[in-house]
Design a protein around this motif. Structure first.
Motif, short mmCIF file in Angstrom:
data_model
loop_
_atom_site.label_atom_id
_atom_site.label_comp_id
_atom_site.label_asym_id
_atom_site.label_seq_id
_atom_site.Cartn_x
_atom_site.Cartn_y
_atom_site.Cartn_z
N ARG A 237 0.72 -1.23 -0.03
CA ARG A 237 0.14 -0.05 0.04
C ARG A 237 0.98 1.32 0.06
O ARG A 237 0.38 2.21 0.29
CB ARG A 237 -1.02 0.12 1.27
CG ARG A 237 -2.01 -1.17 1.35
CD ARG A 237 -3.03 -1.18 0.55
NE ARG A 237 -4.10 -2.10 0.51
CZ ARG A 237 -5.11 -1.98 1.18
NH1 ARG A 237 -5.26 -1.18 1.96
NH2 ARG A 237 -5.96 -2.98 1.22
N GLU A 238 2.19 1.11 -0.51
CA GLU A 238 2.90 2.35 -0.67
C GLU A 238 2.52 3.15 -1.82
O GLU A 238 2.92 3.92 -2.13
CB GLU A 238 4.41 1.95 -0.48
CG GLU A 238 5.08 1.30 0.58
CD GLU A 238 5.12 2.15 1.82
OE1 GLU A 238 4.82 3.50 1.78
OE2 GLU A 238 5.19 1.68 3.07
N LEU A 239 2.10 2.47 -2.66
CA LEU A 239 1.79 2.70 -3.98
C LEU A 239 0.45 2.14 -4.64
O LEU A 239 0.22 1.31 -4.42
CB LEU A 239 3.00 2.27 -5.31
CG LEU A 239 4.04 2.96 -5.30
CD1 LEU A 239 4.92 2.39 -6.59
CD2 LEU A 239 4.09 4.45 -5.71
N SER A 240 0.08 3.09 -5.71
CA SER A 240 -1.13 2.40 -6.39
C SER A 240 -0.98 2.46 -7.85
O SER A 240 -1.96 1.70 -8.77
CB SER A 240 -2.28 3.48 -6.21
OG SER A 240 -2.28 4.72 -6.56
N ARG A 241 -0.20 3.14 -8.58
CA ARG A 241 0.16 2.96 -9.66
C ARG A 241 1.56 3.51 -10.10
O ARG A 241 2.29 3.96 -9.63
CB ARG A 241 -0.59 4.28 -10.56
CG ARG A 241 -0.67 4.30 -12.17
CD ARG A 241 -1.70 5.44 -12.58
NE ARG A 241 -2.77 5.23 -12.52
CZ ARG A 241 -3.86 5.92 -11.52
NH1 ARG A 241 -3.21 6.76 -11.01
NH2 ARG A 241 -5.25 5.66 -11.73
N ILE A 242 1.91 2.69 -11.31
CA ILE A 242 3.49 2.88 -11.83
C ILE A 242 3.47 3.29 -13.31
O ILE A 242 2.43 2.97 -14.06
CB ILE A 242 4.15 1.30 -11.95
CG1 ILE A 242 4.09 0.80 -10.66
CG2 ILE A 242 5.40 1.50 -12.42
CD1 ILE A 242 4.40 -0.88 -10.55
N PHE A 243 4.32 4.19 -13.61
CA PHE A 243 4.46 4.65 -14.98
C PHE A 243 5.66 4.16 -15.54
O PHE A 243 6.68 4.32 -14.74
CB PHE A 243 4.51 6.37 -15.21
CG PHE A 243 3.09 6.98 -15.47
CD1 PHE A 243 2.52 6.85 -16.88
CD2 PHE A 243 2.31 7.34 -14.38
CE1 PHE A 243 1.39 7.58 -16.91
CE2 PHE A 243 1.01 7.66 -14.57
CZ PHE A 243 0.53 7.92 -15.94
N TYR A 244 5.94 3.33 -16.60
CA TYR A 244 7.11 2.76 -17.19
C TYR A 244 7.44 3.53 -18.39
O TYR A 244 6.72 3.58 -19.45
CB TYR A 244 6.97 1.43 -17.36
CG TYR A 244 8.30 0.77 -17.71
CD1 TYR A 244 9.25 0.15 -16.67
CD2 TYR A 244 9.00 0.82 -18.80
CE1 TYR A 244 10.55 -0.37 -16.73
CE2 TYR A 244 10.18 0.31 -19.15
CZ TYR A 244 11.18 -0.21 -17.80
OH TYR A 244 12.22 -0.61 -18.21
N LEU A 245 8.25 4.48 -18.21
CA LEU A 245 8.45 5.52 -19.53
C LEU A 245 9.75 5.26 -20.13
O LEU A 245 10.83 5.05 -19.71
CB LEU A 245 8.86 7.03 -18.82
CG LEU A 245 7.39 7.60 -17.84
CD1 LEU A 245 8.04 8.77 -17.03
CD2 LEU A 245 6.45 7.88 -18.43
N THR A 246 9.49 5.15 -21.40
CA THR A 246 10.77 4.84 -22.46
C THR A 246 10.71 5.82 -23.51
O THR A 246 9.70 6.55 -23.94
CB THR A 246 10.52 3.37 -22.91
OG1 THR A 246 9.45 3.30 -23.92
CG2 THR A 246 9.93 2.48 -21.95
N ALA A 247 11.90 5.80 -24.29
CA ALA A 247 11.90 6.52 -25.50
C ALA A 247 11.82 5.67 -26.69
O ALA A 247 11.66 6.23 -27.84
CB ALA A 247 13.13 7.28 -25.40
#
Length: 758
Positions: A237-247
């Motif tokens: 419960r430290e996070l609810s969503r992840i963005f994995y950003l790439t080029a």
């Protein structure tokens, strides 16, 4: 125990009541500002005792769920002892085109506020008013209706009942997701060298709400080492969503594969990959209007069902999965992927969805950002991409064309374009002897004229969506937006090219704006094999002294790679003279050690010169050459030619910093050697010199910031193609006398420093 669903009034009613089509016809860029301006103007007319922007909130239990619903009501007015809820809406069409009764979604929003106010104040009835205001004429139309508390309560329960199946789907999934994240074990038999250290650092960074800059070598599995701890943080419960950003597309695929692998190990998480609109559009020509596109027509009537269907049946929403459900439900695949992004656990997408002020996912609220982590893959690419996102330019040529096109057709556009064209002519004449020159500032009268052009174009585009006018309008608008950001991280310069003149607002140092765009997120993890030197990247990507930094040495032994340095000059003036020697080095290498090789050049022209000379002296070796603007299928064919256990030697000629110098995996015998020609320095040019002077003026090594560090990054990326696993062996040849200088020696990886001079 009831589960808590937090939702804003607006999100709730839009989910239930939004209808109609996607309409990407020209829309005034000032619409948002107009909305704010009009709200403020109406609120100024309120009487004493009236309240504006009133925060309201309530809890409702329904079907085992507790809904916490909140929002801000535009106006809470008091007239003749009665409360009135006022909901203000700006309207760009003429008011006689307004539905006589207003719009259901607007009534729904106002009635939700009315219910909460009536509940809090124990009112038996309340008046609800919709105030529509035309954005240009500011003409006003109000529609008012009285509701009893019983009617409002019944309406609210109907809205909740409509939303509940979707809320239940999300809630059930989140419970399962959290459980699966808690129980998830690392999806490989053992951690590779450095993986546990990287994963631990990522987890600690998320828990501590910090940023991390991690240099982690190629081949240790950075994707899984960053995603796995982020998912464990969701379980806790430290996070609810992840963005994995790439080029790049290829690194997106690695992230998708990592999620699939963890899915096979019991992970229950939903991911979406956002692909650029022009790549996923089903139509031959991208025209997002209901008359042209069946997928835009009635999109909002079908989107809820499309979202419910895909989320009920799929976890990995890749491009192919999204396209198949988009066809099934006849919805636009691009808009579909954006709408899905707000309901999933992880979003795999390009940097620009977070960092570009023109593109970012605006509906991600500050509250949600606090529980979202950004994983920035191949973060070294963000330096130039950041500069690109925060820079803008305009040319004289389009204004001259519009002047000709609109002469005798539209006087106001003709005059506005003429003024802009004349301004460029004056600028050109005032610097007759210079090709490129710096401007101290943007003159106020120039800014006034360019804003005037934008306003004139806006009015004309409502009636005439001419492509040339639209294109110029967007460029001008972007220029105006960036002009508002100007500070000492920017420089303004002009460049003459034949009859044309360009003015560019050039972002020299993107650090502050990258920091600003990433504000509010729980944690940001910047990682790359070539985040070296680390202090440079921390500085230029907007890091601070409080950030964490990690440098993981290579897990591969010096015995796996044999490094040679050939001290030849590859400087521009010496290239013709040393061309024969370079060809001799390549031929000697492939003769002694047959296999598959990639040869990297600092420019395409240099590549062609050496390639032609190589072919003149060697008619038998199989060669491949990187072409400019290669299609995806041609790229795949190029890489597919690198087969393991080939009996004949294959030599691929490619460009440093190009599509084959990073993000590709040629494991084992598919690649036996890499030759890097030159130290990768960007070409000497006006822009790079401006960067150099800027950082020098701040007491930093400007030449390193502008040339050396970006150059060596390309060299390290190219060399990194070779050793991808503990089993790989191969040869690296660095051709340039500068590789023997202390400055460059210091920047080479430790496993390359045991070299032999040829």
């Amino acid at each position: 125990m009831a589960s808590d669903i937090q939702i804003s009034v607006r999100t709730l009613v839009e989910h239930v009541f939004k209808s109609g089509s996607i309409d990407a016809r020209f829309r005034s860029q000032t619409a948002l500002l107009d909305g704010t301006r009009i709200h403020q103007k109406v609120q100024k007319t309120y009487q004493d005792g009236d309240q504006k922007e009133v925060y309201v909130s309530t809890e409702i239990d329904y079907d085992g769920l507790t809904f916490t619903i909140d929002g801000r009501c535009d106006g809470l007015l008091m007239r003749d002892g009665k409360f009135i809820i006022d909901e203000i809406k700006s309207f760009s069409q003429p008011l006689d085109q307004l539905e006589p009764e207003g719009y259901p979604v607007h009534w729904a929003q106002a009635k939700m506020y009315a219910y909460i106010v009536a509940l809090d104040r124990e009112l038996e009835e309340v008046d609800v008013q919709l105030t529509y205001v035309h954005v240009e004429t500011e003409e006003k139309k109000s529609i008012i209706q009285m509701y009893t508390f019983t009617e409002l309560a019944s309406f609210v329960m109907e809205v909740i009942a409509s939303y509940a199946p979707f809320a239940k789907l999300l809630n059930d999934h989140r419970l399962k997701r959290n459980e699966s994240c808690r129980e998830l074990t690392f999806p490989f038999k053992a951690y590779r060298y450095g993986q546990r250290k990287l994963a631990g650092a990522v987890y600690k960074t998320i828990v501590d709400k910090k940023n991390l800059f991690a240099k982690a070598p190629t081949g240790i599995g950075k994707t899984i080492s960053t995603l796995f701890p982020a998912l464990k943080a969701i379980g806790e419960r430290e996070l609810s969503r992840i963005f994995y950003l790439t080029a790049k597309t290829i690194t997106r695929t690695s992230a998708e594969e990592a999620f699939e692998r963890m899915g096979d190990c019991g992970l229950c998480a939903k991911t979406v990959t956002i692909t650029a609109k022009d790549k996923v559009c089903f139509q031959e020509e991208t025209n997002c209007q209901k008359d042209f596109c069946e997928f835009a027509n009635g999109y909002y009537d079908r989107i809820n069902q499309a979202i419910f269907d895909i989320l009920s049946n799929e976890n990995h929403l890749t491009r192919e999965v999204i396209e198949s459900y988009a066809r099934k439900h006849t919805v636009c695949p691009f808009e579909y992927s954006l709408d899905l992004a707000y309901s999933v656990d992880a979003i795999i997408c390009d940097y620009n969805y977070i960092f570009d002020p023109r593109v970012s996912l605006k509906r991600l609220l500050e509250e949600q950002k606090k529980s979202t982590a950004l994983l920035v893959d191949e973060a070294h690419n963000l330096v130039d991409r950041g500069r690109e996102m925060f820079s803008a330019s305009i040319n004289k040529e389009p204004f001259l064309q519009l002047k000709k096109e609109y002469k005798g057709v539209n006087q106001s556009i003709y005059e506005a374009a003429s003024k802009m064209n004349a301004w460029f002519i004056r600028l050109k004449k005032s610097h007759e002897t210079q090709k490129e020159f710096v401007l101290e500032e943007l003159e106020e009268d120039f800014l006034e004229e360019i804003r005037q052009f934008a306003m004139t174009a806006e009015q004309a585009l409502q009636l005439d969506p001419s492509p040339s006018l639209l294109d110029t309008y967007f460029k001008v608008n972007q220029f105006i937006k960036i002009a508002e950001l100007l500070d000492d991280h920017f420089i303004i310069y002009a460049e003459k090219e034949r009859k044309d003149v360009k003015i560019k607002l050039f972002c020299l140092d993107p650090s502050e704006l990258l920091q600003q765009m990433g504000k509010g997120y729980r944690a940001k993890i910047y990682f790359s094999a070539t985040l070296s030197p680390l202090p440079y990247y921390q500085d230029i990507l907007g890091g601070s002294a409080q950030d964490y930094a990690l440098n993981i040495p290579s897990p591969f032994s010096e015995e796996q790679v044999e490094v040679f340095i050939k001290p030849l000059s590859t400087r521009y003036r010496d290239r013709e003279r040393t061309k024969n020697a370079i060809v001799s080095v390549i031929q000697s290498l492939i003769k002694k050690r047959p296999g598959n090789y990639l040869i990297f050049f600092p420019s395409y022209q240099y590549l062609l010169d050496v390639y032609e000379h190589f072919k003149l002296t060697d008619h038998t070796t199989q060669t491949l050459i990187q072409e400019t603007g290669m299609t995806e299928s041609k790229r795949e064919a190029f890489l597919a030619a690198f087969k393991p256990d080939q009996s004949e030697t294959l030599v691929g000629f490619a460009v440093l910093g190009g599509i084959f110098s990073e993000g590709i995996d040629l494991i084992g015998d598919r690649l036996n050697g890499v030759v890097v020609i030159g130290v990768g320095l960007p070409q000497l040019c006006f822009e790079r010199n401006l960067i150099k002077d800027h950082f020098s003026s701040l007491g930093k090594n400007g030449y390193d910031y502008a040339y050396v560090f970006p150059g060596i990054n390309k060299v390290l990326q190219a060399g990194g193609r070779l050793i991808r696993s503990e089993q790989d062996h191969g040869t690296i040849v660095l051709i340039d006398d500068r590789f023997l200088q202390r400055q460059y020696q210091h920047l080479l990886p430790s496993e390359w420093r045991q070299f032999t001079i040829i």
